[in-house]
Design a protein around this motif. Structure first.
Motif, mmCIF file in Angstrom:
data_model
loop_
_atom_site.group_PDB
_atom_site.id
_atom_site.type_symbol
_atom_site.label_atom_id
_atom_site.label_comp_id
_atom_site.label_asym_id
_atom_site.label_seq_id
_atom_site.Cartn_x
_atom_site.Cartn_y
_atom_site.Cartn_z
ATOM 1 N N ARG A 1 -2.026 5.271 -3.451
ATOM 2 C CA ARG A 1 -3.902 5.049 -3.148
ATOM 3 C C ARG A 1 -4.364 3.745 -1.968
ATOM 4 N N GLY A 2 -2.923 2.917 -1.680
ATOM 5 C CA GLY A 2 -3.440 1.634 -1.403
ATOM 6 C C GLY A 2 -3.209 2.765 0.444
ATOM 7 N N ALA A 3 -2.971 2.978 0.868
ATOM 8 C CA ALA A 3 -2.720 3.754 2.193
ATOM 9 C C ALA A 3 -4.770 4.350 2.082
ATOM 10 N N ALA A 4 -4.295 4.742 1.145
ATOM 11 C CA ALA A 4 -6.007 5.880 1.204
ATOM 12 C C ALA A 4 -6.834 4.613 1.193
ATOM 13 N N ALA A 5 -7.107 3.545 0.612
ATOM 14 C CA ALA A 5 -7.616 2.285 0.244
ATOM 15 C C ALA A 5 -7.858 1.651 1.615
ATOM 16 N N CYS A 6 -6.546 2.209 2.585
ATOM 17 C CA CYS A 6 -6.503 1.700 4.290
ATOM 18 C C CYS A 6 -7.530 2.481 4.821
ATOM 19 N N GLU A 7 -7.613 3.890 5.080
ATOM 20 C CA GLU A 7 -8.222 4.698 5.821
ATOM 21 C C GLU A 7 -9.234 4.949 4.734
ATOM 22 N N ARG A 8 -10.036 4.169 4.437
ATOM 23 C CA ARG A 8 -11.457 4.003 3.241
ATOM 24 C C ARG A 8 -12.090 3.586 4.602
ATOM 25 N N GLY A 9 -10.981 1.963 4.325
ATOM 26 C CA GLY A 9 -11.459 0.660 4.706
ATOM 27 C C GLY A 9 -11.816 1.012 6.622
ATOM 28 N N GLU B 1 -18.082 -2.444 2.087
ATOM 29 C CA GLU B 1 -17.066 -1.047 1.761
ATOM 30 C C GLU B 1 -15.950 -1.403 2.662
ATOM 31 N N ALA B 2 -15.966 -1.526 4.139
ATOM 32 C CA ALA B 2 -15.185 -2.152 4.855
ATOM 33 C C ALA B 2 -14.204 -3.019 4.022
ATOM 34 N N ARG B 3 -15.069 -3.926 3.679
ATOM 35 C CA ARG B 3 -14.064 -5.613 3.236
ATOM 36 C C ARG B 3 -13.299 -5.196 2.485
ATOM 37 N N SER B 4 -14.017 -4.652 1.119
ATOM 38 C CA SER B 4 -13.837 -3.919 -0.259
ATOM 39 C C SER B 4 -12.831 -3.678 -0.063
ATOM 40 N N ALA B 5 -12.436 -2.294 0.803
ATOM 41 C CA ALA B 5 -11.800 -1.245 0.238
ATOM 42 C C ALA B 5 -10.386 -1.715 1.065
ATOM 43 N N LEU B 6 -10.223 -2.433 2.081
ATOM 44 C CA LEU B 6 -9.056 -3.500 3.017
ATOM 45 C C LEU B 6 -8.598 -4.500 2.323
ATOM 46 N N GLY B 7 -9.509 -5.163 0.863
ATOM 47 C CA GLY B 7 -9.291 -5.379 0.081
ATOM 48 C C GLY B 7 -8.441 -5.280 -1.283
ATOM 49 N N ARG B 8 -8.872 -3.884 -1.393
ATOM 50 C CA ARG B 8 -8.497 -3.449 -2.928
ATOM 51 C C ARG B 8 -7.059 -2.542 -2.056
ATOM 52 N N ALA B 9 -6.983 -2.340 -0.806
ATOM 53 C CA ALA B 9 -5.176 -1.717 -0.106
ATOM 54 C C ALA B 9 -4.264 -3.173 -0.477
ATOM 55 N N ALA B 10 -4.608 -4.820 -0.092
ATOM 56 C CA ALA B 10 -3.855 -5.506 0.116
ATOM 57 C C ALA B 10 -3.155 -5.374 -0.918
ATOM 58 N N ALA B 11 -4.225 -5.142 -2.562
ATOM 59 C CA ALA B 11 -3.596 -5.400 -3.851
ATOM 60 C C ALA B 11 -3.023 -4.900 -4.268
ATOM 61 N N LEU B 12 -2.827 -3.143 -3.528
ATOM 62 C CA LEU B 12 -2.063 -2.473 -3.996
ATOM 63 C C LEU B 12 -0.665 -2.442 -3.460
ATOM 64 N N LEU B 13 -0.739 -2.261 -2.419
ATOM 65 C CA LEU B 13 0.769 -2.363 -1.073
ATOM 66 C C LEU B 13 1.355 -3.332 -1.678
ATOM 67 N N ALA C 1 4.954 -5.737 -0.583
ATOM 68 C CA ALA C 1 4.579 -6.861 0.603
ATOM 69 C C ALA C 1 5.713 -6.156 1.831
ATOM 70 N N GLY C 2 6.494 -4.962 0.890
ATOM 71 C CA GLY C 2 7.057 -4.838 2.471
ATOM 72 C C GLY C 2 6.666 -3.091 2.670
ATOM 73 N N SER C 3 5.598 -3.051 1.776
ATOM 74 C CA SER C 3 4.828 -1.520 2.536
ATOM 75 C C SER C 3 4.909 -1.485 4.399
ATOM 76 N N PRO C 4 5.628 -0.424 4.286
ATOM 77 C CA PRO C 4 5.338 0.420 5.852
ATOM 78 C C PRO C 4 3.615 0.129 6.280
ATOM 79 N N THR C 5 3.357 0.480 5.200
ATOM 80 C CA THR C 5 1.481 0.004 5.727
ATOM 81 C C THR C 5 0.443 -1.098 5.894
#
Length: 269
Positions: A95-103, A120-132, A134-138
């Motif tokens: 979900r975090g990777a998908a949100a990163c693409e959405r942003g 929308e870009a800022r919101s999606a990247l913020g959502r990605a930050a919350a989901l991923l 700390a050590g995620s390759p994304t």
């Protein structure tokens, strides 16, 4: 100086998908196609697996967003691919990777003047930050994209520099060489913004070197143009711009945003 640094940083060019390594013949074929501006063909190769595999669906989305960034076309296909990938995501990493693409898609639409989707870009990247994790390759790619928003949408050079540096460290740690070519490029652009031309030349040269080693053909012309803009030798700068123009013509006029900034051909191709 600020306008020059923004131009050199590559307004419409961000890394998409995995580096060209590994033993998967499909991934190698996709890399060869997308690096030569054959995005529709690359997406078609990924389509069968993308119907059921979220990782492949995200890579297909990334390929189609890359087409948008380089050509300013294909927005509907990218949006459809993204929605399909979002529907397949089942855990926080996906979900975090998908949100990163959405942003990223929303950022691209805003930057290229298709439709203002900055919130929308800022919101999606913020959502990605919350989901991923700390050590995620994304995470390195997410940091890079947050830097792009700080640089190009928020006009905040200090936040952009910090985000690009985090992305650079993460790309190095994860061995993400294609992303590293972009972080070098944007760290260099921020150095140019601050008048540190020696640092800018080094960063732009490193970005170009990695792209040439990877065979990332569509990214070589922008790298050549950026390096040319900070070279003290006018003759060498002109040579690099001419080579960049040749590559853009070879690829059918992509990146579209760079084509009209380069010298015309001396003779018809």
């Amino acid at each position: 100086m600020a306008d020059t640094a923004m131009r050199n940083s590559g307004l419409s060019e961000e890394p998409q998908g995995p580096d060209p390594h590994g033993d998967d013949p499909l991934e190698r074929a996709v890399w060869r196609l997308r690096s030569r501006a054959c995005w529709d063909d690359a997406a078609a190769l990924l389509a069968p697996r993308a119907a059921t595999e979220v990782g492949t669906a995200l890579r297909r989305t990334a390929v189609l967003i890359e087409q948008c960034m380089f050509t300013a076309e294909g927005w509907g296909a990218a949006e459809d691919a993204l929605r399909s990938a979002e529907a397949l995501a089942t855990d926080d990493e996906e979900r975090g990777a998908a949100a990163c693409e959405r942003g990223h898609l929303a950022y691209a639409s805003t930057l290229l003047g298709v439709r203002d989707r900055a919130d929308e870009a800022r919101s999606a990247l913020g959502r990605a930050a919350a989901l991923l994790a700390a050590g995620s390759p994304t995470r390195p790619l997410l940091n890079f994209r947050r830097g792009l928003i700080a640089q190009h949408l928020s006009d905040n050079p200090s936040d952009a520099t910090a985000a690009f540096q985090r992305a650079h460290a993460g790309a190095t740690a994860h061995g993400q060489r294609l992303l590293l070519s972009f972080t070098w490029r944007h760290v260099a652009a921020m150095a140019e913004h601050d008048g540190k031309l020696a640092e800018a030349r080094h960063g732009f040269a490193e970005s170009l070197r990695i792209r040439e080693e990877l065979g990332y053909l569509i990214g070589i012309a922008p790298a050549l143009a950026s390096l040319a803009s900070v070279l003290p030798d006018a003759g060498e700068a002109a040579r690099l711009r001419a080579e960049a123009a040749r590559l853009v013509r070879l690829l059918g006029g992509v990146p579209a945003w760079l084509a009209d900034r380069l010298p015309p051909a001396a003779t018809p191709d």
